[in-house]
Scaffold this active site. Structure first.
Site, PDB file in Angstrom:
ATOM      1  N   PRO A  10     -15.710 -30.969  -3.815  1.00 13.45           N
ATOM      2  CA  PRO A  10     -16.100 -30.961  -5.269  1.00 13.45           C
ATOM      3  C   PRO A  10     -17.178 -31.940  -5.751  1.00 13.45           C
ATOM      4  CG  PRO A  10     -14.065 -32.222  -5.400  1.00 13.45           C
ATOM      5  CD  PRO A  10     -14.386 -31.682  -3.855  1.00 13.45           C
ATOM      6  N   ASN A  11     -18.348 -31.228  -6.446  1.00 12.79           N
ATOM      7  CA  ASN A  11     -19.549 -32.184  -6.969  1.00 12.79           C
ATOM      8  C   ASN A  11     -20.699 -32.337  -5.956  1.00 12.79           C
ATOM      9  OD1 ASN A  11     -18.544 -32.239  -9.774  1.00 12.79           O
ATOM     10  ND2 ASN A  11     -17.195 -33.867  -8.715  1.00 12.79           N
ATOM     11  N   ARG A  18     -27.205 -35.941  -8.370  1.00 11.36           N
ATOM     12  CA  ARG A  18     -26.147 -36.770  -8.698  1.00 11.36           C
ATOM     13  C   ARG A  18     -26.199 -38.214  -8.207  1.00 11.36           C
ATOM     14  NH1 ARG A  18     -20.379 -36.193  -5.523  1.00 11.36           N
ATOM     15  NH2 ARG A  18     -19.222 -37.460  -6.858  1.00 11.36           N
ATOM     16  N   TYR A  23     -25.701 -41.263  -3.543  1.00  7.23           N
ATOM     17  CA  TYR A  23     -25.937 -40.106  -2.765  1.00  7.23           C
ATOM     18  C   TYR A  23     -27.163 -39.593  -1.887  1.00  7.23           C
ATOM     19  CZ  TYR A  23     -21.162 -40.137  -4.598  1.00  7.23           C
ATOM     20  OH  TYR A  23     -19.766 -40.342  -4.972  1.00  7.23           O
ATOM     21  N   ASN A  79     -16.158 -33.363   4.344  1.00 13.41           N
ATOM     22  CA  ASN A  79     -16.422 -34.226   3.218  1.00 13.41           C
ATOM     23  C   ASN A  79     -15.618 -33.839   1.777  1.00 13.41           C
ATOM     24  OD1 ASN A  79     -17.094 -35.997   0.886  1.00 13.41           O
ATOM     25  ND2 ASN A  79     -19.193 -36.119   1.473  1.00 13.41           N
ATOM     26  N   ALA A  82     -13.880 -36.151  -4.144  1.00 11.95           N
ATOM     27  CA  ALA A  82     -13.093 -36.987  -4.888  1.00 11.95           C
ATOM     28  C   ALA A  82     -11.665 -36.460  -4.535  1.00 11.95           C
ATOM     29  CB  ALA A  82     -13.136 -36.966  -6.414  1.00 11.95           C
ATOM     30  N   HIS A  85      -9.278 -38.921  -2.360  1.00 10.69           N
ATOM     31  CA  HIS A  85      -8.437 -39.908  -3.076  1.00 10.69           C
ATOM     32  C   HIS A  85      -7.179 -39.422  -3.717  1.00 10.69           C
ATOM     33  CE1 HIS A  85     -12.200 -41.800  -2.008  1.00 10.69           C
ATOM     34  NE2 HIS A  85     -12.968 -41.047  -2.949  1.00 10.69           N
ATOM     35  N   ASP A  92      -1.748 -32.199   3.908  1.00 10.02           N
ATOM     36  CA  ASP A  92      -0.798 -31.087   4.411  1.00 10.02           C
ATOM     37  C   ASP A  92      -1.284 -29.855   5.092  1.00 10.02           C
ATOM     38  OD1 ASP A  92       1.491 -32.956   3.562  1.00 10.02           O
ATOM     39  OD2 ASP A  92       1.857 -31.429   1.622  1.00 10.02           O
ATOM     40  N   GLU A 103     -13.577 -36.701   8.921  1.00 12.47           N
ATOM     41  CA  GLU A 103     -13.866 -36.943   7.593  1.00 12.47           C
ATOM     42  C   GLU A 103     -15.144 -37.455   7.399  1.00 12.47           C
ATOM     43  OE1 GLU A 103     -10.708 -39.558   5.929  1.00 12.47           O
ATOM     44  OE2 GLU A 103     -11.596 -39.865   4.064  1.00 12.47           O
ATOM     45  N   HIS A 105     -17.896 -39.244   4.726  1.00 17.36           N
ATOM     46  CA  HIS A 105     -18.496 -39.840   3.265  1.00 17.36           C
ATOM     47  C   HIS A 105     -19.659 -40.207   3.305  1.00 17.36           C
ATOM     48  CE1 HIS A 105     -14.525 -39.191   1.549  1.00 17.36           C
ATOM     49  NE2 HIS A 105     -14.013 -39.833   2.639  1.00 17.36           N
ATOM     50  N   ILE A 106     -20.507 -39.977   2.212  1.00 15.95           N
ATOM     51  CA  ILE A 106     -22.299 -40.218   2.177  1.00 15.95           C
ATOM     52  C   ILE A 106     -22.120 -41.802   1.935  1.00 15.95           C
ATOM     53  CG2 ILE A 106     -24.327 -39.854   1.131  1.00 15.95           C
ATOM     54  CD1 ILE A 106     -22.965 -37.102   0.554  1.00 15.95           C
ATOM     55  N   ARG A 112     -16.884 -49.450  -3.180  1.00 17.23           N
ATOM     56  CA  ARG A 112     -17.137 -48.769  -4.220  1.00 17.23           C
ATOM     57  C   ARG A 112     -15.671 -49.138  -5.066  1.00 17.23           C
ATOM     58  NH1 ARG A 112     -19.237 -42.992  -4.108  1.00 17.23           N
ATOM     59  NH2 ARG A 112     -19.307 -43.444  -6.444  1.00 17.23           N
ATOM     60  N   ARG A 116     -11.247 -45.566  -4.786  1.00 16.67           N
ATOM     61  CA  ARG A 116     -11.944 -45.016  -3.845  1.00 16.67           C
ATOM     62  C   ARG A 116     -11.489 -45.327  -2.335  1.00 16.67           C
ATOM     63  NH1 ARG A 116     -15.809 -41.518  -6.257  1.00 16.67           N
ATOM     64  NH2 ARG A 116     -16.588 -42.484  -8.316  1.00 16.67           N
TER      65      ARG A 116
HETATM   66  C1  DQA Z   1     -17.683 -39.047  -1.459  1.00 16.77           C
HETATM   67  C2  DQA Z   1     -17.034 -40.383  -2.154  1.00 16.77           C
HETATM   68  C3  DQA Z   1     -15.975 -39.980  -3.012  1.00 16.77           C
HETATM   69  O1  DQA Z   1     -15.482 -40.866  -3.510  1.00 16.77           O
HETATM   70  C4  DQA Z   1     -16.656 -39.318  -4.219  1.00 16.77           C
HETATM   71  O2  DQA Z   1     -15.706 -38.856  -5.177  1.00 16.77           O
HETATM   72  C5  DQA Z   1     -17.606 -37.938  -3.612  1.00 16.77           C
HETATM   73  C6  DQA Z   1     -18.404 -38.169  -2.665  1.00 16.77           C
HETATM   74  C7  DQA Z   1     -19.096 -39.365  -0.533  1.00 16.77           C
HETATM   75  O3  DQA Z   1     -19.616 -38.434   0.117  1.00 16.77           O
HETATM   76  O4  DQA Z   1     -19.243 -40.701  -0.374  1.00 16.77           O
HETATM   77  O5  DQA Z   1     -17.701 -36.975  -4.347  1.00 16.77           O
HETATM   78  O6  DQA Z   1     -16.906 -38.276  -0.522  1.00 16.77           O
END
Ligand code: DQA
Length: 149
Positions: A10-11, A18, A23, A79, A82, A85, A92, A103, A105-106, A112, A116
């Protein structure tokens, strides 16, 4: 030629606009280009996906388990945004299929907010790449392409 699945939660469709201090300024389509170019160095293709919906991410992971069995994909650079978390369901899903997941994360989630700092994904991931910006996806692709298991 095998594919590497690059899966964004998401996002991440908002990349480029954003929170650029977290990011960066590159968009999701810039990220896709980076991933294609990184995979092409190993003669692999990229299946690049993004969804804002937990169930769609779960279905994609299940499908990836089947594709991994058929030798169609090498693994997933994931990735989860959110959902990292919050999502026992994604934990699962990964546990329920046999497919290597890196996994990504940017941002450096550990530098942070404390909410997170915990990941439901890390215990079921093959590895994690955190805080390296979009380069992290390229590193995940390299790790999957060079893995010998
Ligand atoms: C993220 C870190 C997460 O905490 C956040 O909710 C994201 C992006 C990252 O790529 O740093 O949406 O996964």
């Amino acid at each position: 030629m095998s594919a590497i699945l690059v899966l964004n939660g998401p996002n991440l469709n908002l990349l480029g606009t954003r929170e650029p201090t977290q990011y960066g300024c590159e968009t999701l389509s810039d990220l896709k280009e980076r991933c294609i170019s990184a995979a092409s160095k190993f003669d692999h293709s990229v299946d690049f996906r993004q969804s804002n919906h937990e169930g769609v991410l779960i279905d994609t992971i299940h499908e990836a388990g089947e594709r991994y069995k058929q030798g169609e994909i090498l693994g997933i650079a994931f990735n989860p945004g959110a959902y990292t978390h919050t999502s026992i369901a994604l934990h699962d899903a990964i546990k329920g299929v046999d497919v290597p997941v890196i996994e990504v994360h940017i941002s450096n989630v550990h530098a942070r907010e404390s909410f997170r700092h915990h990941s439901y994904i890390s215990p079921v991931a093959k590895g994690t790449i955190i805080g390296m910006g979009l380069k992290g996806y390229e590193l995940a692709i390299q790790a999957l392409a060079e893995a010998c298991d």
